[in-house]
Design an enzyme around this catalytic site. Sequence first.
Site, PDB file in Angstrom:
ATOM      1  N   ARG A 278       1.037  -1.260  -0.608  1.00  0.00           N
ATOM      2  CA  ARG A 278       0.429   0.147  -0.077  1.00  0.00           C
ATOM      3  C   ARG A 278       0.874   1.050   0.163  1.00  0.00           C
ATOM      4  NH1 ARG A 278      -3.602   3.294   3.515  1.00  0.00           N
ATOM      5  NH2 ARG A 278      -5.553   3.622   2.446  1.00  0.00           N
TER       6      ARG A 278
ATOM      7  N   ILE B 229      -7.019   7.401  -1.213  1.00  0.00           N
ATOM      8  CA  ILE B 229      -7.146   6.215  -1.107  1.00  0.00           C
ATOM      9  C   ILE B 229      -7.806   5.176  -0.337  1.00  0.00           C
ATOM     10  CG2 ILE B 229      -5.236   5.767  -0.291  1.00  0.00           C
ATOM     11  CD1 ILE B 229      -3.626   3.561  -1.080  1.00  0.00           C
ATOM     12  N   SER B 230      -8.319   4.772  -0.322  1.00  0.00           N
ATOM     13  CA  SER B 230      -9.904   4.256   0.455  1.00  0.00           C
ATOM     14  C   SER B 230      -8.699   3.762   1.977  1.00  0.00           C
ATOM     15  CB  SER B 230     -10.770   3.086   0.262  1.00  0.00           C
ATOM     16  OG  SER B 230     -11.646   3.349  -0.821  1.00  0.00           O
ATOM     17  N   GLN B 231      -9.829   3.694   3.050  1.00  0.00           N
ATOM     18  CA  GLN B 231      -9.237   3.035   4.445  1.00  0.00           C
ATOM     19  C   GLN B 231      -9.289   1.344   4.066  1.00  0.00           C
ATOM     20  OE1 GLN B 231     -12.538   2.784   7.408  1.00  0.00           O
ATOM     21  NE2 GLN B 231     -11.657   2.224   8.661  1.00  0.00           N
ATOM     22  N   PRO B 232      -8.108   1.098   4.428  1.00  0.00           N
ATOM     23  CA  PRO B 232      -7.692  -0.120   4.346  1.00  0.00           C
ATOM     24  C   PRO B 232      -8.968  -1.383   4.219  1.00  0.00           C
ATOM     25  CG  PRO B 232      -5.874   0.231   5.322  1.00  0.00           C
ATOM     26  CD  PRO B 232      -7.082   1.238   5.553  1.00  0.00           C
TER      27      PRO B 232
END
Length: 219
Positions: free
Chosen positions: A38, A64-67
């Site tokens: 990431r 970038i989205s939260q994991p």
Amino acid sequence: MLEKNEYGAEREEMVEKQLRRRGIRDAGVLAAMTEVPRHEFVPEELRSRAYEDLPLPIGGGQTISQPYIVAAMTAALHLQPTDRVLEIGAGCGYQAAVLTRLAKEVFTIERRPELASSASAKLARLGYPNAHVHCGDGTLGLPELAPFDAILVAAAAPAIPKPLLAQLAEGGRMILPVGDAEHQELQLIEKRGDAFPARMLEGCRFVPLVGYHGWQEPS
């Protein structure tokens, strides 16, 4: 040569604390999230925060989205190794990279040329040859490459874009956030003949899906 173990401990901690402990059980998704770096997909000045439990800015008002959200949306699609997947909103390319580890081919659309170009170059450099980046209006999908076994929309739509429903294969699944700018819910939709039953999964917050069948470009 990229150092594969760079941030390896941080990735494993992310998977354990943010994913497994929050109910993500899909072994393929957990393996993909352990493997995909990431930190390579965030701006250099944010690399030290790449594995934190939050979305991060990637430029141009995009994130970038939260994991956890990446994992939850991916797991909900129940991908098979033969699946062809369409992603709407390539962003930095991270979600597409995760999808490539679970599906045969991933086609991803990004409306911002600079992000599309950057994501394409990054995915090629990092070794994801089954990811194909297109630049254009994601709400229109890619009819020339349809049908798709799964569609993942990584931006919030005011309603489900009809062209995307039309591009689902029989038995195909689509996941997307639907709602207004402040409150959205993840919906999982399946194609069963002429019907598209939907199931609400959980609340979320995404950047707006801009396009002909989404929100209009801010003036």
